[in-house]
Motif scaffolding. Sequence first.
Motif, mmCIF file in Angstrom:
data_model
loop_
_atom_site.group_PDB
_atom_site.id
_atom_site.type_symbol
_atom_site.label_atom_id
_atom_site.label_comp_id
_atom_site.label_asym_id
_atom_site.label_seq_id
_atom_site.Cartn_x
_atom_site.Cartn_y
_atom_site.Cartn_z
ATOM 1 N N GLY A 1 5.187 -0.421 -1.685
ATOM 2 C CA GLY A 1 5.081 -0.398 -3.142
ATOM 3 C C GLY A 1 3.762 0.132 -3.660
ATOM 4 N N TYR A 2 3.278 1.214 -3.060
ATOM 5 C CA TYR A 2 2.000 1.827 -3.432
ATOM 6 C C TYR A 2 0.843 0.845 -3.300
ATOM 7 C CZ TYR A 2 4.713 5.769 -5.071
ATOM 8 O OH TYR A 2 5.564 6.827 -5.138
ATOM 9 N N GLY A 3 0.836 0.091 -2.185
ATOM 10 C CA GLY A 3 -0.272 -0.795 -1.881
ATOM 11 C C GLY A 3 -0.201 -2.165 -2.528
ATOM 12 N N GLN A 4 0.940 -2.549 -3.051
ATOM 13 C CA GLN A 4 1.085 -3.861 -3.679
ATOM 14 C C GLN A 4 0.968 -4.966 -2.636
ATOM 15 O OE1 GLN A 4 1.382 -4.381 -7.049
ATOM 16 N NE2 GLN A 4 0.989 -2.185 -7.115
ATOM 17 N N LEU B 1 -4.680 6.371 -3.196
ATOM 18 C CA LEU B 1 -3.509 7.238 -3.377
ATOM 19 C C LEU B 1 -2.622 7.219 -2.142
ATOM 20 C CD1 LEU B 1 -5.243 10.310 -5.027
ATOM 21 C CD2 LEU B 1 -3.989 8.457 -6.163
ATOM 22 N N TYR B 2 -1.330 7.046 -2.369
ATOM 23 C CA TYR B 2 -0.327 7.056 -1.307
ATOM 24 C C TYR B 2 0.650 8.190 -1.584
ATOM 25 C CZ TYR B 2 -1.865 2.248 -0.463
ATOM 26 O OH TYR B 2 -2.595 1.127 -0.192
ATOM 27 N N TYR C 1 6.018 4.079 4.024
ATOM 28 C CA TYR C 1 5.375 4.769 5.138
ATOM 29 C C TYR C 1 6.481 5.384 5.988
ATOM 30 C CZ TYR C 1 1.168 1.973 4.155
ATOM 31 O OH TYR C 1 0.086 1.406 3.560
ATOM 32 N N PRO C 2 6.398 6.677 6.292
ATOM 33 C CA PRO C 2 7.438 7.269 7.137
ATOM 34 C C PRO C 2 7.335 6.786 8.576
ATOM 35 C CG PRO C 2 5.723 8.881 6.672
ATOM 36 C CD PRO C 2 5.392 7.649 5.877
#
Length: 75
Positions: free
Chosen positions: A29-32, A63-64, A69-70
Amino acid sequence: AHLTAGGRLTEAYRQAHPGGDAAEATFHGYGQAGGQQAIDWILASPHFAVSAAEGDCYQAGELYPSDHYPLIAPP
């Protein structure tokens, strides 16, 4: 479970890491904080032997490139 039932397909990450680990969490979640979950898979048919699999946890500062993550399972 339907795709993996009866051994038709296997999860590549679990072949490479049978005991599992924290790195298998692909959604962040974008670093949540607290949002990491394992929701992405690479499925392989039984005639493939997976020797390695990992998540690509790249980020540039805050920034992601994605909210996931793949996973990578090199040949």
